[in-house]
Design a protein around this motif. Structure first.
Motif, short mmCIF file in Angstrom:
data_model
loop_
_atom_site.label_atom_id
_atom_site.label_comp_id
_atom_site.label_asym_id
_atom_site.label_seq_id
_atom_site.Cartn_x
_atom_site.Cartn_y
_atom_site.Cartn_z
N VAL A 1 45.85 42.39 42.09
CA VAL A 1 45.20 42.11 40.82
C VAL A 1 43.69 42.25 40.97
O VAL A 1 43.10 41.78 41.94
CB VAL A 1 45.54 40.70 40.30
N GLN A 2 43.07 42.88 39.99
CA GLN A 2 41.62 43.03 39.97
C GLN A 2 41.06 42.31 38.74
O GLN A 2 41.54 42.50 37.63
CB GLN A 2 41.22 44.50 39.91
N LEU A 3 40.05 41.47 38.95
CA LEU A 3 39.39 40.77 37.85
C LEU A 3 38.29 41.64 37.26
O LEU A 3 37.48 42.21 37.99
CB LEU A 3 38.80 39.46 38.35
N VAL A 4 38.26 41.75 35.93
CA VAL A 4 37.18 42.42 35.22
C VAL A 4 36.69 41.45 34.16
O VAL A 4 37.49 40.93 33.38
CB VAL A 4 37.65 43.73 34.54
N PHE A 5 35.40 41.17 34.13
CA PHE A 5 34.88 40.23 33.14
C PHE A 5 33.57 40.74 32.56
O PHE A 5 32.86 41.54 33.18
CB PHE A 5 34.66 38.84 33.76
N ARG B 1 28.29 33.16 29.99
CA ARG B 1 26.95 33.38 29.46
C ARG B 1 27.04 33.96 28.06
O ARG B 1 27.97 34.71 27.75
CB ARG B 1 26.15 34.34 30.36
N ALA B 2 26.07 33.63 27.23
CA ALA B 2 26.06 34.10 25.85
C ALA B 2 25.94 35.62 25.80
O ALA B 2 25.23 36.22 26.60
CB ALA B 2 24.90 33.45 25.09
N GLY B 3 26.64 36.20 24.86
CA GLY B 3 26.58 37.65 24.70
C GLY B 3 27.68 38.14 23.78
O GLY B 3 28.55 37.37 23.36
N ASN B 4 27.65 39.43 23.46
CA ASN B 4 28.67 40.03 22.61
C ASN B 4 29.87 40.49 23.44
O ASN B 4 29.77 40.65 24.65
CB ASN B 4 28.09 41.22 21.84
N THR B 5 30.97 40.73 22.76
CA THR B 5 32.17 41.18 23.47
C THR B 5 32.01 42.62 23.96
O THR B 5 31.25 43.40 23.39
CB THR B 5 33.42 41.10 22.57
N GLN B 6 32.74 42.96 25.00
CA GLN B 6 32.74 44.30 25.59
C GLN B 6 34.17 44.69 25.96
O GLN B 6 34.45 45.18 27.05
CB GLN B 6 31.84 44.33 26.83
N VAL B 7 35.06 44.49 25.01
CA VAL B 7 36.47 44.78 25.24
C VAL B 7 36.69 46.25 25.55
O VAL B 7 37.50 46.60 26.41
CB VAL B 7 37.31 44.36 24.02
N CYS B 8 35.97 47.13 24.86
CA CYS B 8 36.15 48.56 25.09
C CYS B 8 35.80 48.95 26.53
O CYS B 8 36.41 49.87 27.10
CB CYS B 8 35.31 49.36 24.10
N GLU C 1 26.63 42.99 30.55
CA GLU C 1 27.09 42.76 31.92
C GLU C 1 28.62 42.81 31.96
O GLU C 1 29.29 42.03 31.32
CB GLU C 1 26.62 41.40 32.44
N CYS C 2 29.15 43.76 32.69
CA CYS C 2 30.60 43.91 32.84
C CYS C 2 30.86 44.28 34.30
O CYS C 2 30.39 45.31 34.78
CB CYS C 2 31.13 44.98 31.91
N LYS C 3 31.59 43.42 35.00
CA LYS C 3 31.79 43.61 36.44
C LYS C 3 33.27 43.53 36.80
O LYS C 3 34.06 42.90 36.10
CB LYS C 3 31.02 42.55 37.22
N SER C 4 33.60 44.15 37.91
CA SER C 4 34.97 44.09 38.42
C SER C 4 34.95 43.60 39.87
O SER C 4 33.98 43.83 40.59
CB SER C 4 35.64 45.47 38.35
N SER C 5 36.00 42.93 40.25
CA SER C 5 36.11 42.38 41.61
C SER C 5 36.85 43.35 42.51
O SER C 5 37.31 44.42 42.08
CB SER C 5 36.86 41.05 41.57
N ALA C 6 37.02 42.95 43.76
CA ALA C 6 37.91 43.68 44.65
C ALA C 6 39.34 43.41 44.22
O ALA C 6 39.60 42.53 43.39
CB ALA C 6 37.69 43.20 46.09
N TRP C 7 40.28 44.14 44.78
CA TRP C 7 41.69 43.89 44.48
C TRP C 7 42.17 42.72 45.34
O TRP C 7 41.90 42.68 46.53
CB TRP C 7 42.53 45.14 44.77
N HIS C 8 42.87 41.78 44.72
CA HIS C 8 43.38 40.60 45.41
C HIS C 8 44.91 40.62 45.41
O HIS C 8 45.53 41.00 44.42
CB HIS C 8 42.91 39.32 44.73
#
Length: 225
Positions: free
Chosen positions: A60-64, A93-100, A70-77
């Motif tokens: 599983v990889q986390l993407v937030f 943190r405050a900000g707009n969505t970045q679902v796309c 700011e949109c980041k992904s983790s290593a695969w766990h």
């Protein structure tokens, strides 16, 4: 030092880590509005690994996303504790969505190797719904279903999340911070599906997965294009 060099040579000789057969992208809205319910997702995500372990294992990889673009992904766990540790380091943190951007990231990962599903957890949508629908359709073509967990029942984001789920061949599941057990059951069923396919939701072991019926119904439901 000699032991370290020996290990380094062994790792180098082994070459790059092969792409795992079973992978799932776990996308989360980490904007300020979700701070009060962040622990729900953190606490129940381990259910995916528990169910997936019985079906063959899962990476599983986390993407937030959060803040200003700011949109980041983790290593695969490959275990829930490691993913929970990663999530614990993320503050909202405050900000707009970045679902796309999450959908686009899943498409890129699917281009690198098989991705069995995308789980997305969020409460709002502030982007172009047509673009989100197009990206979801592309994921559907690649057989990467998106399972949208919508915190709250606001109608505007609900319509978009339902369309993302429909076009990708996934499912839409509303929840609130008072229903962690339901979310856990659904996460477990999705983890089993990602690791073992439909057989994991219909076989004898599916009786232990309370959310198996709901996830199976979502995947098998009609896709109106």
């Amino acid at each position: 030092m000699s032991a370290f060099l020996k290990t380094a040579k062994a790792v180098q000789a082994a070459g790059p880590r092969p792409v795992p057969k079973y992978r799932l992208v776990f996308g989360i809205d980490a904007t300020m509005s979700r701070e009060h319910s962040w622990d729900v997702a953190t606490g129940v995500q381990g259910a995916m690994f528990e169910a997936a372990a019985e079906a063959g294992g899962l990476d599983v990889q986390l993407v937030f996303f959060r803040g200003f673009r700011e949109c980041k992904s983790s290593a695969w766990h490959d275990d829930g504790r490691a993913l929970a540790t990663t999530m614990a380091k993320v503050g909202c943190r405050a900000g707009n969505t970045q679902v796309c951007r999450v959908l686009s990231h899943a498409l890129k990962e699917a281009g690198r190797g098989p991705v069995r599903a995308l789980v997305y957890v969020g409460d709002a949508f502030e982007e172009d719904p047509d673009r989100a629908g197009h990206l979801a359709g592309q994921l559907g073509v690649l057989r990467v279903p998106v399972f949208c967990f919508h915190e709250g029942r606001h109608p505007a984001p609900r319509r978009v999340f339902e369309e993302i789920a429909r076009l990708s061949g996934g499912g839409y599941f509303p929840f609130d911070s008072g229903s962690p057990e339901r979310v856990r059951d659904l996460f477990a069923a999705i983890g089993a599906y990602a690791a073992g396919g439909m057989a994991a939701l219909t076989g004898q072991g599916a009786s232990k997965l309370a959310g198996a019926k709901a996830v199976r119904a979502a995947i098998e439901g009609p896709r109106r294009t």
